[in-house]
Motif scaffolding. Structure first.
Motif, PDB file in Angstrom:
ATOM      1  N   GLU A 335     -22.990   0.417  -6.279  1.00 43.47           N
ATOM      2  CA  GLU A 335     -22.563  -0.821  -5.621  1.00 43.47           C
ATOM      3  C   GLU A 335     -21.142  -1.186  -6.056  1.00 43.47           C
ATOM      4  O   GLU A 335     -20.800  -2.366  -6.222  1.00 43.47           O
ATOM      5  N   ALA A 336     -20.318  -0.169  -6.260  1.00 44.23           N
ATOM      6  CA  ALA A 336     -18.945  -0.386  -6.699  1.00 44.23           C
ATOM      7  C   ALA A 336     -18.139  -1.084  -5.613  1.00 44.23           C
ATOM      8  O   ALA A 336     -18.346  -0.853  -4.420  1.00 44.23           O
ATOM      9  N   LYS A 337     -17.228  -1.940  -6.036  1.00 40.05           N
ATOM     10  CA  LYS A 337     -16.404  -2.707  -5.108  1.00 40.05           C
ATOM     11  C   LYS A 337     -14.949  -2.239  -5.162  1.00 40.05           C
ATOM     12  O   LYS A 337     -14.444  -1.880  -6.230  1.00 40.05           O
ATOM     13  N   TYR A 338     -14.294  -2.286  -4.005  1.00 36.20           N
ATOM     14  CA  TYR A 338     -12.903  -1.861  -3.892  1.00 36.20           C
ATOM     15  C   TYR A 338     -12.123  -2.855  -3.053  1.00 36.20           C
ATOM     16  O   TYR A 338     -12.685  -3.636  -2.286  1.00 36.20           O
ATOM     17  N   ASP A 339     -10.808  -2.772  -3.190  1.00 35.44           N
ATOM     18  CA  ASP A 339      -9.894  -3.538  -2.360  1.00 35.44           C
ATOM     19  C   ASP A 339      -9.090  -2.552  -1.522  1.00 35.44           C
ATOM     20  O   ASP A 339      -8.929  -1.378  -1.903  1.00 35.44           O
ATOM     21  N   ALA A 340      -8.571  -3.017  -0.389  1.00 33.42           N
ATOM     22  CA  ALA A 340      -7.842  -2.121   0.506  1.00 33.42           C
ATOM     23  C   ALA A 340      -6.888  -2.907   1.383  1.00 33.42           C
ATOM     24  O   ALA A 340      -7.052  -4.125   1.582  1.00 33.42           O
ATOM     25  N   ILE A 341      -5.885  -2.213   1.907  1.00 38.90           N
ATOM     26  CA  ILE A 341      -4.936  -2.791   2.850  1.00 38.90           C
ATOM     27  C   ILE A 341      -4.662  -1.763   3.946  1.00 38.90           C
ATOM     28  O   ILE A 341      -5.063  -0.600   3.834  1.00 38.90           O
ATOM     29  N   LEU A 342      -3.973  -2.191   4.987  1.00 40.26           N
ATOM     30  CA  LEU A 342      -3.484  -1.247   5.994  1.00 40.26           C
ATOM     31  C   LEU A 342      -2.163  -0.676   5.499  1.00 40.26           C
ATOM     32  O   LEU A 342      -1.183  -1.415   5.335  1.00 40.26           O
ATOM     33  N   ALA A 343      -2.124   0.624   5.251  1.00 42.31           N
ATOM     34  CA  ALA A 343      -0.916   1.244   4.690  1.00 42.31           C
ATOM     35  C   ALA A 343       0.246   1.223   5.666  1.00 42.31           C
ATOM     36  O   ALA A 343       1.413   1.199   5.252  1.00 42.31           O
ATOM     37  N   ASN A 344      -0.039   1.219   6.956  1.00 42.25           N
ATOM     38  CA  ASN A 344       1.038   1.217   7.951  1.00 42.25           C
ATOM     39  C   ASN A 344       1.499  -0.197   8.310  1.00 42.25           C
ATOM     40  O   ASN A 344       2.555  -0.375   8.917  1.00 42.25           O
ATOM     41  N   ARG A 345       0.721  -1.221   7.920  1.00 47.52           N
ATOM     42  CA  ARG A 345       1.094  -2.611   8.209  1.00 47.52           C
ATOM     43  C   ARG A 345       0.679  -3.534   7.067  1.00 47.52           C
ATOM     44  O   ARG A 345      -0.054  -4.501   7.271  1.00 47.52           O
ATOM     45  N   PRO A 346       1.130  -3.261   5.840  1.00 48.59           N
ATOM     46  CA  PRO A 346       0.624  -4.024   4.687  1.00 48.59           C
ATOM     47  C   PRO A 346       1.050  -5.482   4.661  1.00 48.59           C
ATOM     48  O   PRO A 346       0.398  -6.292   3.987  1.00 48.59           O
ATOM     49  N   LEU A 347       2.120  -5.836   5.366  1.00 49.87           N
ATOM     50  CA  LEU A 347       2.626  -7.207   5.315  1.00 49.87           C
ATOM     51  C   LEU A 347       2.152  -8.062   6.481  1.00 49.87           C
ATOM     52  O   LEU A 347       2.447  -9.258   6.542  1.00 49.87           O
ATOM     53  N   ASP A 348       1.416  -7.467   7.411  1.00 50.18           N
ATOM     54  CA  ASP A 348       0.908  -8.250   8.536  1.00 50.18           C
ATOM     55  C   ASP A 348      -0.097  -9.285   8.042  1.00 50.18           C
ATOM     56  O   ASP A 348      -0.845  -9.039   7.078  1.00 50.18           O
ATOM     57  N   PRO A 349      -0.143 -10.444   8.684  1.00 57.10           N
ATOM     58  CA  PRO A 349      -1.066 -11.492   8.232  1.00 57.10           C
ATOM     59  C   PRO A 349      -2.523 -11.118   8.479  1.00 57.10           C
ATOM     60  O   PRO A 349      -2.857 -10.412   9.436  1.00 57.10           O
ATOM     61  N   VAL A 350      -3.378 -11.620   7.610  1.00 59.83           N
ATOM     62  CA  VAL A 350      -4.821 -11.402   7.765  1.00 59.83           C
ATOM     63  C   VAL A 350      -5.314 -12.156   8.992  1.00 59.83           C
ATOM     64  O   VAL A 350      -4.989 -13.335   9.196  1.00 59.83           O
ATOM     65  N   GLU A 351      -6.107 -11.471   9.828  1.00 56.06           N
ATOM     66  CA  GLU A 351      -6.633 -12.084  11.042  1.00 56.06           C
ATOM     67  C   GLU A 351      -8.155 -12.094  11.097  1.00 56.06           C
ATOM     68  O   GLU A 351      -8.744 -12.875  11.856  1.00 56.06           O
ATOM     69  N   GLU A 352      -8.799 -11.215  10.333  1.00 57.80           N
ATOM     70  CA  GLU A 352     -10.248 -11.134  10.442  1.00 57.80           C
ATOM     71  C   GLU A 352     -10.840 -10.545   9.159  1.00 57.80           C
ATOM     72  O   GLU A 352     -10.117 -10.009   8.314  1.00 57.80           O
ATOM     73  N   THR A 353     -12.140 -10.684   9.036  1.00 58.18           N
ATOM     74  CA  THR A 353     -12.873 -10.076   7.926  1.00 58.18           C
ATOM     75  C   THR A 353     -13.766  -8.993   8.498  1.00 58.18           C
ATOM     76  O   THR A 353     -14.554  -9.246   9.423  1.00 58.18           O
ATOM     77  N   VAL A 354     -13.637  -7.792   7.967  1.00 56.82           N
ATOM     78  CA  VAL A 354     -14.381  -6.643   8.484  1.00 56.82           C
ATOM     79  C   VAL A 354     -15.083  -5.929   7.340  1.00 56.82           C
ATOM     80  O   VAL A 354     -14.776  -6.143   6.168  1.00 56.82           O
ATOM     81  N   SER A 355     -16.041  -5.085   7.684  1.00 58.50           N
ATOM     82  CA  SER A 355     -16.697  -4.232   6.694  1.00 58.50           C
ATOM     83  C   SER A 355     -16.387  -2.783   7.024  1.00 58.50           C
ATOM     84  O   SER A 355     -16.464  -2.377   8.188  1.00 58.50           O
ATOM     85  N   ILE A 356     -16.004  -2.025   5.997  1.00 51.35           N
ATOM     86  CA  ILE A 356     -15.521  -0.655   6.186  1.00 51.35           C
ATOM     87  C   ILE A 356     -16.680   0.323   6.048  1.00 51.35           C
ATOM     88  O   ILE A 356     -17.266   0.463   4.969  1.00 51.35           O
ATOM     89  N   ALA A 357     -16.974   1.009   7.137  1.00 53.05           N
ATOM     90  CA  ALA A 357     -18.062   1.978   7.163  1.00 53.05           C
ATOM     91  C   ALA A 357     -17.515   3.390   7.070  1.00 53.05           C
ATOM     92  O   ALA A 357     -16.450   3.696   7.612  1.00 53.05           O
ATOM     93  N   GLY A 358     -18.266   4.253   6.384  1.00 53.55           N
ATOM     94  CA  GLY A 358     -17.931   5.665   6.361  1.00 53.55           C
ATOM     95  C   GLY A 358     -18.531   6.359   7.567  1.00 53.55           C
ATOM     96  O   GLY A 358     -19.278   5.762   8.360  1.00 53.55           O
ATOM     97  N   LYS A 359     -18.243   7.655   7.688  1.00 52.95           N
ATOM     98  CA  LYS A 359     -18.693   8.396   8.865  1.00 52.95           C
ATOM     99  C   LYS A 359     -19.956   9.215   8.625  1.00 52.95           C
ATOM    100  O   LYS A 359     -20.457   9.881   9.530  1.00 52.95           O
ATOM    101  N   CYS A 360     -20.465   9.176   7.392  1.00 59.36           N
ATOM    102  CA  CYS A 360     -21.679   9.941   7.112  1.00 59.36           C
ATOM    103  C   CYS A 360     -22.889   9.313   7.797  1.00 59.36           C
ATOM    104  O   CYS A 360     -22.927   8.100   8.039  1.00 59.36           O
TER     105      CYS A 360
END
Length: 442
Positions: A335-360
């Motif tokens: 249940e490890a927790k991580y932080d993340a950003i968009l590498a191509n748009r790191p300075l863009d303002p936050v607009e939504e809250t999402v959950s990051i799913a893997g492809k497995c």
């Protein structure tokens, strides 16, 4: 947005690490991609070593290579004058292929095979950390037959429960690791080892857990161990040369984490051991520690491409990336927790809250829950921070997904240090049914 090491935002508005644009990295090496900030690893290693030097304490700082083992990483550890902790023949083999000085290798593990012990002795490694009575008997037998001496530490469990996940607790009484310090096993093991003409008992080792944010557990472990050593000095005249207090120093994965500086862990441990020894007839032992995660964890970033999305009305929005539990199983396992950003748009303002799913193909393949992000879509690049420890080393081929490549970045240069697996690599050990050996029953 919290950035680590040499990370920053360049003039193109992209995340940059080690002076290298992450978007250029994925254009060259693809995704998912592990990226290591070499300068940050060097800084962490030098910080541990410098603190011991400033305190005037003989020490070994051994990189716990289970966190991330590769030829390039082991060579980097050697460049920084670290020792090396290995726990398998595979990790030892990697170290040998990296030309790491074998006298600075320490071999751990609760179930070392006879073949692994022979391999360690063949290469004259610096120390074997003996974990249980069956290993002690086996090692004594092998060394006797080979007429070869070896230095050992006895791993003990001091009965300490660090504040960490149950799966990464190792110092408590009920553990698969080590000789129990409280019930007399450790003393029995010491007496048995001291009777051997082939085993040189350098001292004791303990490891109380991982991702620890306080020094309390380390200090309490030191008190219990020094207390026993003082007793044994009086009863059997044993004087340890080495006290290895393991690793487990925490890092900052998210804003919820508040780790101590490496120097504070070292300073408080050393001061406590000095004070304890001063009240005994013992001599001050050499102090060994085994940082793994705290050397490479926050130096690693994993880059993914964003793919599909799914909106569950009034519940949550899922965004899927092109990796997951095959390259980072820690969220599913711990249940490890991580932080993340968009590498191509790191300075863009936050607009939504999402959950990051893997492809497995697993419901549990979720990398991050409830992550604030700019509005992200297919083709955006997600950078997940602090994946340098137990990412690649625990990666797998579930769903026959090839393991990612690994790149080191430093001073504006990128070096490919582990190639991306190919589909051909995935089937390289497979045998077709007609090729498979048939064993006839009598």
């Amino acid at each position: 947005m919290h950035l680590y090491g040499t990370s920053g935002v360049n003039e193109r508005g992209h995340l940059e690490i080690g002076g290298v644009d992450t978007i250029e990295l994925i254009e060259q090496f693809g995704t998912p991609l592990y990226v290591y900030d070499v300068e940050l690893i060097r800084e962490r290693a030098r910080g541990f070593k410098r603190t011991f030097e400033e305190l005037g304490i003989p020490a070994q700082v051994a990189y716990a290579s289970k966190a991330f083992s590769s030829i390039a990483m082991i060579q980097l550890a050697d460049q920084e004058g670290l020792s090396l902790d290995v726990v398998s023949a595979g990790e030892l083999y990697t170290a040998i292929k990296a030309d790491f000085p074998t006298e600075r290798i320490h071999f751990h593990g609760n179930n070392k095979s006879e073949e692994e012990l022979h391999m360690a002795l063949d290469h004259k490694i610096g120390c074997i950390v003996v974990d249980n009575f069956s290993e002690l008997v086996l090692l004594e037998e092998i060394c006797t037959n080979r007429e070869q001496k070896v230095k050992i530490l006895l791993r003990v469990t001091p009965g300490i429960e660090a504040h960490t996940h149950d799966y990464i607790l190792t110092g408590q009484e009920d553990s698969k690791f080590g000789f129990d310090l409280i019930n007399g096993q450790a003393e029995d093991a010491l007496r048995q080892a001291l009777q051997s003409e082939w085993l040189e008992v350098l001292g004791l080792h303990c490891h109380i857990g991982s991702q620890i944010f306080q020094t309390t557990g380390f200090l309490l472990a030191a008190r219990k161990i020094i207390g026993k050593l003082d007793s044994w000095h009086g009863s059997i005249g044993y004087q340890p040369k080495v006290l290895n207090l393991g690793g487990g120093f925490g890092i900052r994965y998210t804003q919820e984490d508040d780790p101590l500086p490496a120097s504070q862990y070292v300073e408080e441990i050393v001061r406590e051991v000095q004070n304890l020894v001063a009240d005994t007839d013992l001599q001050m032992p050499e102090i060994w520690i085994e940082p793994g995660r705290s050397l490479v964890g926050d130096a690693g970033v994993t880059l993914y491409k964003v793919g599909s999305e799914k909106q569950v009305p009034n519940v949550r929005k899922y965004i899927a990336v092109d990796g997951g539990m095959s390259d980072n199983i820690r969220p599913a396992l711990y249940e490890a927790k991580y932080d993340a950003i968009l590498a191509n748009r790191p300075l863009d303002p936050v607009e939504e809250t999402v959950s990051i799913a893997g492809k497995c193909c697993e419901s549990g393949d979720m990398l991050i829950w409830d992550l604030p992000l700019p509005k992200a879509g297919r083709g955006d690049v997600l950078a997940v921070f602090c994946t340098g420890a137990y990412g690649y080393s625990m990666s797998n081929n579930y769903n026959r997904i090839p393991r990612p490549a690994v790149v080191f970045v430093e001073n504006g240069e990128a070096r490919l240090v582990i190639k991306r697996e190919t589909f051909e690599d995935l089937i390289s050990l497979d045998l077709a049914l007609q090729e498979a050996a048939v064993t006839n029953k009598e």
